[in-house]
Structures are given as C-alpha cells and as structure tokens.
Design a protein around this motif. Structure first.
Motif, PDB file in Angstrom:
ATOM      1  N   TRP A   2      49.431  32.592-105.759  1.00 49.36           N
ATOM      2  CA  TRP A   2      49.627  32.353-104.331  1.00 49.36           C
ATOM      3  C   TRP A   2      49.410  33.661-103.596  1.00 49.36           C
ATOM      4  O   TRP A   2      49.793  34.716-104.091  1.00 49.36           O
ATOM      5  N   MET A  26      60.905  28.154-102.758  1.00 51.35           N
ATOM      6  CA  MET A  26      60.439  28.734-104.020  1.00 51.35           C
ATOM      7  C   MET A  26      60.553  30.250-103.986  1.00 51.35           C
ATOM      8  O   MET A  26      60.996  30.870-104.960  1.00 51.35           O
ATOM      9  N   GLU A  31      56.238  21.533-106.729  1.00 51.31           N
ATOM     10  CA  GLU A  31      54.963  21.695-106.050  1.00 51.31           C
ATOM     11  C   GLU A  31      55.210  22.168-104.614  1.00 51.31           C
ATOM     12  O   GLU A  31      56.113  21.686-103.936  1.00 51.31           O
ATOM     13  N   ILE A  32      54.398  23.106-104.181  1.00 48.95           N
ATOM     14  CA  ILE A  32      54.531  23.640-102.826  1.00 48.95           C
ATOM     15  C   ILE A  32      53.577  22.879-101.918  1.00 48.95           C
ATOM     16  O   ILE A  32      52.362  22.979-102.065  1.00 48.95           O
ATOM     17  N   LYS A  33      54.163  22.130-100.964  1.00 46.74           N
ATOM     18  CA  LYS A  33      53.364  21.317-100.060  1.00 46.74           C
ATOM     19  C   LYS A  33      53.389  21.835 -98.633  1.00 46.74           C
ATOM     20  O   LYS A  33      52.501  21.519 -97.853  1.00 46.74           O
ATOM     21  N   ASP A  58      58.802  24.307 -98.606  1.00 50.33           N
ATOM     22  CA  ASP A  58      58.715  24.411-100.069  1.00 50.33           C
ATOM     23  C   ASP A  58      58.422  25.851-100.494  1.00 50.33           C
ATOM     24  O   ASP A  58      58.996  26.356-101.457  1.00 50.33           O
ATOM     25  N   PHE A  59      57.502  26.509 -99.770  1.00 48.58           N
ATOM     26  CA  PHE A  59      57.142  27.897-100.082  1.00 48.58           C
ATOM     27  C   PHE A  59      58.375  28.791 -99.941  1.00 48.58           C
ATOM     28  O   PHE A  59      58.680  29.589-100.827  1.00 48.58           O
ATOM     29  N   ASN A 108      46.609  29.215-102.092  1.00 50.44           N
ATOM     30  CA  ASN A 108      46.908  28.973-103.490  1.00 50.44           C
ATOM     31  C   ASN A 108      45.617  28.711-104.245  1.00 50.44           C
ATOM     32  O   ASN A 108      44.770  27.935-103.792  1.00 50.44           O
TER      33      ASN A 108
END
Length: 179
Positions: free
Chosen positions: A68, A12, A2-4, A8-9, A109
C-alpha cells in the motif's frame, strides 16, 4: 481484512502500527531505523545512488508481497506531477482518496510489489529537493500491513523504516543491502 475505504485503511493502520504520525516517522524513537541513500555524490550521480539504494530497501521489505502507498499531496499540482512522472493511480489494484487535516491523501494498493510500478514515485521524491524533474511535493509511506512495516523515503538523503516488530531490524544490514 480487506481495505475498501478510508475507514478500513485507518482501522488497519491503527491496528498494525498504533497511533503514529501519518506525516513523518522521524519522531518515533523505538523500532525505527534511518538509512542513508545519497551520500557524498552530487547531481545525477547522487540521484542514481539514492534510487539504487531505495530499490534495495524496498525490494528487501516488499518483494513478493502486497504493498500500500499512502501519499500526501502537499500542493494542488502534486497529483499532476505524479501523473507526469508516470504514475497513473487508476492502474492500481485499489485506489482511495480522502482529505484529512486540510491535506489531500491518495492510497494506492498493488497486490504484487514491483519496483517498476513505484519507480516514478521514488524518483519524484528523490528529485524534489534537488529541483530535478520529474518531481512532486509529496510524502509517501510504503506499507505492508501483513508483516507490519512502513518505509518513508523522505528525500535524496535517506529513508526511515518503522515496524512494531523488532525481528525485522535484525535482518536489515545496509552493507548487505547496498552491495
């Protein structure tokens, strides 16, 4: 995953696409195709053709999927221009904001792709060089992290599609997309 947040982005993005430019896909030679959007038309007819073809490309790549948007806001008025065009970043399922290399980034997103949700962004990009309204001075990557693909509508002339997987390109045929 999960991108928080931005970290994280970035993780990924690097994991799915490698160390590619976050500003342009045009320097990528392998696994990238360019599709014409607006051809021999002028004025609003060109805008309508580019918009219709953008929808066909984005529907093909993202229909039924999560999407996204990585948006670079090139000037201080870009976010205001997007809001004026009809995008409210607060309505996204997830929103990230960050600064990188003196550029302001906005990550949006949507758990379920809908062209209606991103129509104002597409129209703003297509209109910008033609000096039509609404328009915003932005670059936007439309991203699927699951089946890694990036679409960058760069202006009324066309878009680039990049994926580290060659299998996607066997399915893309502009003649079929633009019927």
């Amino acid at each position: 995953m999960e991108i928080k947040d931005k970290s994280d982005f970035d993780t990924m993005f690097l994991d799915r696409f490698g160390d590619i430019s976050k500003i342009t896909l045009s320097n990528i030679k392998k696994n990238r195709i360019r599709i014409n959007l607006g051809e021999d038309l002028d004025g609003k007819s060109r805008v309508n053709q580019a918009l219709k073809r953008s929808k066909a490309v984005l529907d093909f790549c993202f229909k039924g999927k999560e999407i996204w948007l990585q948006i670079i806001l090139w000037d201080n008025d870009a976010l205001i221009a997007l809001k004026t065009a009809g995008i409210n970043p607060d309505y996204a399922d997830n929103k990230l904001e960050w600064k990188e290399d003196d550029n302001n980034f906005l990550g949006l997103n949507y758990k379920q792709y809908s062209f209606q949700k991103i129509l104002p962004i597409c129209l703003s990009i297509i209109n910008f060089d033609l000096a039509y309204s609404p328009s915003a001075n932005i670059t936007c990557y439309f991203i699927d992290f699951v089946e890694p693909i990036i679409v960058n509508i760069y202006d009324d002339r066309g878009c680039d599609i990049y994926s580290p997987s060659r299998s996607l390109f066997r399915k893309i045929n502009p003649d079929i997309l633009f019927k």
